[in-house]
Design a protein around this motif. Structure first.
Motif, PDB file in Angstrom:
ATOM      1  N   LEU A   1      24.544  36.035  42.807  1.00 37.22           N
ATOM      2  CA  LEU A   1      25.451  34.872  42.741  1.00 37.22           C
ATOM      3  C   LEU A   1      26.489  35.113  41.639  1.00 37.22           C
ATOM      4  CD1 LEU A   1      25.879  31.849  43.682  1.00 37.22           C
ATOM      5  CD2 LEU A   1      24.602  31.217  41.648  1.00 37.22           C
ATOM      6  N   CYS A   2      27.735  34.789  41.965  1.00 36.10           N
ATOM      7  CA  CYS A   2      28.847  35.100  41.057  1.00 36.10           C
ATOM      8  C   CYS A   2      28.550  34.755  39.592  1.00 36.10           C
ATOM      9  CB  CYS A   2      30.093  34.343  41.510  1.00 36.10           C
ATOM     10  SG  CYS A   2      31.513  34.652  40.467  1.00 36.10           S
ATOM     11  N   LEU A   3      28.700  35.732  38.741  1.00 34.03           N
ATOM     12  CA  LEU A   3      28.458  35.534  37.310  1.00 34.03           C
ATOM     13  C   LEU A   3      29.576  34.694  36.685  1.00 34.03           C
ATOM     14  CD1 LEU A   3      26.765  36.423  34.789  1.00 34.03           C
ATOM     15  CD2 LEU A   3      28.282  38.381  34.605  1.00 34.03           C
TER      16      LEU A   3
ATOM     17  N   ALA B   1      35.745  41.795  40.371  1.00 34.01           N
ATOM     18  CA  ALA B   1      35.205  40.590  41.005  1.00 34.01           C
ATOM     19  C   ALA B   1      36.034  39.364  40.669  1.00 34.01           C
ATOM     20  CB  ALA B   1      33.757  40.388  40.569  1.00 34.01           C
ATOM     21  N   GLY B   2      36.659  39.356  39.485  1.00 35.95           N
ATOM     22  CA  GLY B   2      37.217  38.097  39.011  1.00 35.95           C
ATOM     23  C   GLY B   2      38.724  37.998  38.919  1.00 35.95           C
ATOM     24  N   THR B   3      39.449  38.991  39.411  1.00 30.53           N
ATOM     25  CA  THR B   3      40.902  38.897  39.265  1.00 30.53           C
ATOM     26  C   THR B   3      41.577  38.385  40.541  1.00 30.53           C
ATOM     27  OG1 THR B   3      41.026  41.246  39.734  1.00 30.53           O
ATOM     28  CG2 THR B   3      41.181  40.632  37.470  1.00 30.53           C
TER      29      THR B   3
ATOM     30  N   LEU C   1      33.111  45.443  36.621  1.00 30.26           N
ATOM     31  CA  LEU C   1      32.714  44.424  37.586  1.00 30.26           C
ATOM     32  C   LEU C   1      33.558  43.164  37.448  1.00 30.26           C
ATOM     33  CD1 LEU C   1      28.846  44.121  37.694  1.00 30.26           C
ATOM     34  CD2 LEU C   1      30.447  44.331  39.567  1.00 30.26           C
ATOM     35  N   LEU C   2      33.720  42.728  36.206  1.00 31.31           N
ATOM     36  CA  LEU C   2      34.477  41.511  35.950  1.00 31.31           C
ATOM     37  C   LEU C   2      35.892  41.672  36.464  1.00 31.31           C
ATOM     38  CD1 LEU C   2      33.500  40.543  32.309  1.00 31.31           C
ATOM     39  CD2 LEU C   2      32.449  39.872  34.439  1.00 31.31           C
ATOM     40  N   MET C   3      36.416  42.864  36.200  1.00 27.62           N
ATOM     41  CA  MET C   3      37.778  43.153  36.561  1.00 27.62           C
ATOM     42  C   MET C   3      37.995  43.026  38.059  1.00 27.62           C
ATOM     43  SD  MET C   3      40.265  44.082  35.258  1.00 27.62           S
ATOM     44  CE  MET C   3      41.210  45.260  34.528  1.00 27.62           C
TER      45      MET C   3
ATOM     46  N   SER D   1      37.624  30.393  50.397  1.00 25.34           N
ATOM     47  CA  SER D   1      36.581  31.432  50.272  1.00 25.34           C
ATOM     48  C   SER D   1      37.203  32.819  50.080  1.00 25.34           C
ATOM     49  CB  SER D   1      35.678  31.444  51.514  1.00 25.34           C
ATOM     50  OG  SER D   1      34.926  30.274  51.584  1.00 25.34           O
ATOM     51  N   PRO D   2      37.813  33.069  48.909  1.00 27.89           N
ATOM     52  CA  PRO D   2      38.576  34.312  48.724  1.00 27.89           C
ATOM     53  C   PRO D   2      37.788  35.594  49.009  1.00 27.89           C
ATOM     54  CG  PRO D   2      38.954  32.820  46.903  1.00 27.89           C
ATOM     55  CD  PRO D   2      37.847  32.216  47.717  1.00 27.89           C
ATOM     56  N   ALA D   3      36.486  35.601  48.667  1.00 28.88           N
ATOM     57  CA  ALA D   3      35.665  36.764  49.046  1.00 28.88           C
ATOM     58  C   ALA D   3      35.200  36.477  50.470  1.00 28.88           C
ATOM     59  CB  ALA D   3      34.487  36.897  48.090  1.00 28.88           C
TER      60      ALA D   3
ATOM     61  N   THR E   1      19.915  45.009  50.712  1.00 24.19           N
ATOM     62  CA  THR E   1      20.311  45.558  49.408  1.00 24.19           C
ATOM     63  C   THR E   1      21.824  45.651  49.265  1.00 24.19           C
ATOM     64  OG1 THR E   1      20.291  47.558  48.058  1.00 24.19           O
ATOM     65  CG2 THR E   1      19.882  47.868  50.389  1.00 24.19           C
ATOM     66  N   ILE E   2      22.253  45.437  48.039  1.00 25.83           N
ATOM     67  CA  ILE E   2      23.679  45.558  47.725  1.00 25.83           C
ATOM     68  C   ILE E   2      24.012  47.031  47.488  1.00 25.83           C
ATOM     69  CG2 ILE E   2      23.528  45.382  45.196  1.00 25.83           C
ATOM     70  CD1 ILE E   2      25.771  43.265  45.356  1.00 25.83           C
ATOM     71  N   LEU E   3      22.968  47.844  47.353  1.00 25.18           N
ATOM     72  CA  LEU E   3      23.178  49.255  47.020  1.00 25.18           C
ATOM     73  C   LEU E   3      23.380  50.139  48.242  1.00 25.18           C
ATOM     74  CD1 LEU E   3      20.461  49.784  44.273  1.00 25.18           C
ATOM     75  CD2 LEU E   3      22.865  49.212  43.998  1.00 25.18           C
TER      76      LEU E   3
HETATM   77  C1  HEM Z   1      37.456  32.218  42.942  1.00 25.08           C
HETATM   78  C2  HEM Z   1      37.007  33.220  42.260  1.00 25.08           C
HETATM   79  C3  HEM Z   1      35.758  34.003  42.579  1.00 25.08           C
HETATM   80  C4  HEM Z   1      35.073  34.145  43.760  1.00 25.08           C
HETATM   81  C5  HEM Z   1      35.391  33.509  45.121  1.00 25.08           C
HETATM   82  C6  HEM Z   1      33.949  35.025  43.499  1.00 25.08           C
HETATM   83  C7  HEM Z   1      33.007  35.379  44.446  1.00 25.08           C
HETATM   84  C8  HEM Z   1      31.925  36.178  44.194  1.00 25.08           C
HETATM   85  C9  HEM Z   1      30.920  36.537  45.170  1.00 25.08           C
HETATM   86  C10 HEM Z   1      30.904  36.096  46.625  1.00 25.08           C
HETATM   87  C11 HEM Z   1      30.009  37.345  44.551  1.00 25.08           C
HETATM   88  C12 HEM Z   1      28.733  37.941  45.181  1.00 25.08           C
HETATM   89  C13 HEM Z   1      29.003  39.301  45.791  1.00 25.08           C
HETATM   90  C14 HEM Z   1      27.798  39.856  46.513  1.00 25.08           C
HETATM   91  O1  HEM Z   1      26.726  39.239  46.541  1.00 25.08           O
HETATM   92  O2  HEM Z   1      27.930  40.962  47.071  1.00 25.08           O
HETATM   93  C15 HEM Z   1      30.455  37.523  43.191  1.00 25.08           C
HETATM   94  C16 HEM Z   1      29.797  38.287  42.244  1.00 25.08           C
HETATM   95  C17 HEM Z   1      30.271  38.484  40.974  1.00 25.08           C
HETATM   96  N1  HEM Z   1      31.332  37.839  40.370  1.00 25.08           N
HETATM   97 FE1  HEM Z   1      32.582  36.507  41.235  1.00 25.08          FE
HETATM   98  N2  HEM Z   1      33.988  35.405  42.185  1.00 25.08           N
HETATM   99  C18 HEM Z   1      35.070  34.791  41.586  1.00 25.08           C
HETATM  100  C19 HEM Z   1      35.460  34.898  40.267  1.00 25.08           C
HETATM  101  C20 HEM Z   1      34.804  35.633  39.322  1.00 25.08           C
HETATM  102  C21 HEM Z   1      35.178  35.706  37.931  1.00 25.08           C
HETATM  103  C22 HEM Z   1      36.352  34.942  37.317  1.00 25.08           C
HETATM  104  C23 HEM Z   1      34.328  36.584  37.343  1.00 25.08           C
HETATM  105  C24 HEM Z   1      34.231  37.033  35.915  1.00 25.08           C
HETATM  106  C25 HEM Z   1      35.182  37.092  35.074  1.00 25.08           C
HETATM  107  C26 HEM Z   1      33.397  37.030  38.353  1.00 25.08           C
HETATM  108  C27 HEM Z   1      32.371  37.921  38.137  1.00 25.08           C
HETATM  109  C28 HEM Z   1      31.436  38.298  39.075  1.00 25.08           C
HETATM  110  C29 HEM Z   1      30.393  39.293  38.825  1.00 25.08           C
HETATM  111  C30 HEM Z   1      30.156  40.054  37.542  1.00 25.08           C
HETATM  112  C31 HEM Z   1      29.664  39.406  40.020  1.00 25.08           C
HETATM  113  C32 HEM Z   1      28.478  40.335  40.290  1.00 25.08           C
HETATM  114  C33 HEM Z   1      27.207  39.587  40.036  1.00 25.08           C
HETATM  115  C34 HEM Z   1      25.961  40.402  40.349  1.00 25.08           C
HETATM  116  O3  HEM Z   1      26.002  41.333  41.163  1.00 25.08           O
HETATM  117  O4  HEM Z   1      24.922  40.063  39.761  1.00 25.08           O
HETATM  118  N3  HEM Z   1      33.717  36.442  39.539  1.00 25.08           N
HETATM  119  N4  HEM Z   1      31.611  36.791  42.982  1.00 25.08           N
END
Ligand code: HEM
Length: 437
Positions: A388-390, A252-254, A248-250, A327-329, A69-71
């Motif tokens: 998976l990343c939105l 996750a995506g900056t 989240l967007l803020m 792989s930034p994350a 779980t992610i929680l």
């Molecule tokens: C190179 C850029 C990015 C990488 C490497 C990345 C990577 C990831 C990863 C690995 C997750 C899954 C986290 C998990 O399972 O615990 C994730 C989730 C997410 N990402 Fe990204 N991300 C990127 C850019 C973005 C951008 C630009 C946005 C939106 C503007 C974004 C929005 C999200 C959101 C909302 C989630 C959560 C999805 C969920 O839990 O259903 N990400 N991202």
């Protein structure tokens, strides 16, 4: 490059400057993948819990929503619940999450993402392209932060600060927003051992969230439907869900996107792979195989041609390869929800597992502009399964737009000066100055 190293010395230095202990763990993970020892690829590390760098095991964990779980302790949902409140728990997993993901499916399609990038960045990217064209130097790390900040302002409808004259958003405002998102992510920095925050950390994080989402209620009520907040409203998301999504967007995506932008640029120069990419662009332009991209001229033209990731377009290929190698994350955490056996190891409910995504992806080999899709890792840099990343398509469009501007002339770049960020969650260049020699 020294072939025994998994990536460039510059990248290794960057990981080390970000977090030395994490760099050590990531490197050990890659070594374990490249030269596997006997036994399970899932190991227990004191003070951290279970750890794996095996891409197949990592994907299995991310797709097994019953056992992981992610929680729970170890997942980011646990952090968010402490900051935003328990309502997040429903948004992050289970039925509420499923509903949110179903409704938000159309938010960042390939086509929408391209439009978002064009609208938020077009002029600013063109101006940066002009600087290079006229023989100047460009700090790509700074530019990436500015661009990503502009995207957030656009997406969240962040209003012009009181007393702010002139055009909005401007670079200064964009940087400020980026840094605010960074501060929020920093709260998570100390959570490698535990995701339980101290009351001080919770208070800091809540203050930042309030600042970042101040424009969301108005935007959600009034913004036109071609904006993200307007679309959220029309998709039937309430204000609470929209605010949660905005946070989240803020986060996750900056930093993730800015990190990938600067690091992929440096990798292309440091490995000499920029020459291979330029040759491929030349070839595709003459044969018309993939066609140069719209943003090639710095943001002017548009095209209807949509490419799937990994298609023959040389820049799209580099975007994917850059994401794999950087792989930034770097790690993804999960709590163990139920006793489970994975990769031959027995995990107990209440424990945690850390997926060394960077290590899993890097083990496939060094950065190559024309490396084909790697089946084992697929797109593990964006996670897998229901979380998976939105914003994956948006991130790819952002990186691609930057690279097309930087290499819009058929000439290589060189790095004039660089500095890695120290003590950060997401490894990144804080300065990366390039020029066309
Ligand atoms: C190179 C850029 C990015 C990488 C490497 C990345 C990577 C990831 C990863 C690995 C997750 C899954 C986290 C998990 O399972 O615990 C994730 C989730 C997410 N990402 Fe990204 N991300 C990127 C850019 C973005 C951008 C630009 C946005 C939106 C503007 C974004 C929005 C999200 C959101 C909302 C989630 C959560 C999805 C969920 O839990 O259903 N990400 N991202």
């Amino acid at each position: 490059m020294n072939q025994t190293l998994p990536t460039t010395r510059h990248e290794l230095g960057l990981l080390y400057r970000a977090r030395p202990a994490m760099a050590g763990l990531l490197l050990a993970g890659t070594a374990a993948q490249r030269w596997p020892a006997k036994g399970s690829p899932v190991r227990k590390v004191p003070g951290i819990g279970w750890v794996t760098a095996d891409p197949v095991v990592a994907r299995a964990v991310l797709q097994d929503h019953r056992s992981f779980t992610i929680l729970g302790e170890g997942g980011v949902g646990n952090l968010w619940a402490q900051i935003l409140g328990d309502w997040v728990l429903d948004l992050f997993d289970g039925a509420g999450h499923h509903d949110l993901r179903t409704r938000t499916r159309e938010l960042f399609t390939e086509a929408v993402s391209r439009d978002l990038v064009h609208t938020a960045w077009g002029e600013r990217v063109a101006a940066a392209g002009e600087v290079l064209r006229s023989g100047g130097t460009l700090d790509v790390a700074h530019l990436s932060r500015v661009l990503v900040g502009r995207m957030v302002i656009g997406l969240l409808g962040i209003p012009r600060p009181a007393g702010h004259g002139g055009a909005w958003p401007d670079d200064e405002g964009a940087l400020r927003i980026f840094e605010t998102g960074e501060r929020l992510a920093t709260v998570a920095l100390g959570t490698a051992g535990s995701t339980i925050l101290t009351p001080d950390q919770v208070a800091t994080a809540r203050g930042i969230v309030a600042e970042l989402t101040a424009g969301v209620p108005d935007g959600w009520r009034d913004a036109p439907s071609d904006t993200l907040l307007g679309r959220c409203r029309e998709l039937g998301l309430g204000l609470t869900e929209t605010s949660g999504l905005a946070c989240l967007l803020m986060v996750a995506g900056t930093e993730t996107a800015a990190s990938a932008m600067g690091r992929t640029t440096a990798l292309l120069v440091d490995t000499g792979e920029q020459h291979r990419m330029l040759a491929a662009i030349r070839a595709s332009t003459t044969t018309g195989a993939a066609g140069p991209s719209p943003e090639a001229s710095g943001g002017g033209m548009r095209t209807a041609r949509l490419l799937n990731p990994g298609e023959a377009d040389p820049v799209e290929n580099v975007v994917r390869e850059g994401l794999r190698v950087t792989s930034p994350a770097s790690v993804i955490g999960r709590g163990v929800a139920a006793d489970v056996e994975v990769g031959g190891a027995r995990l107990r409910a209440g424990e945690r597992i850390m997926l060394l995504v960077w290590s899993a992806n890097a083990a496939a080999g060094p950065f190559r502009a024309d490396r084909p899709y790697v089946r084992e890792s697929r797109q593990l840099w964006f996670g897998a399964g229901r979380h998976l990343c939105l914003g994956a398509a948006l991130a790819r469009a952002e990186i691609g737009t930057l690279l097309r501007m930087l290499w819009s002339e058929d000439r290589p770049l060189r790095v004039v000066r660089r500095r890695a960020a120290r003590g950060v969650l997401i490894p990144a260049w804080s300065e990366l100055v390039v020029s066309r020699p």
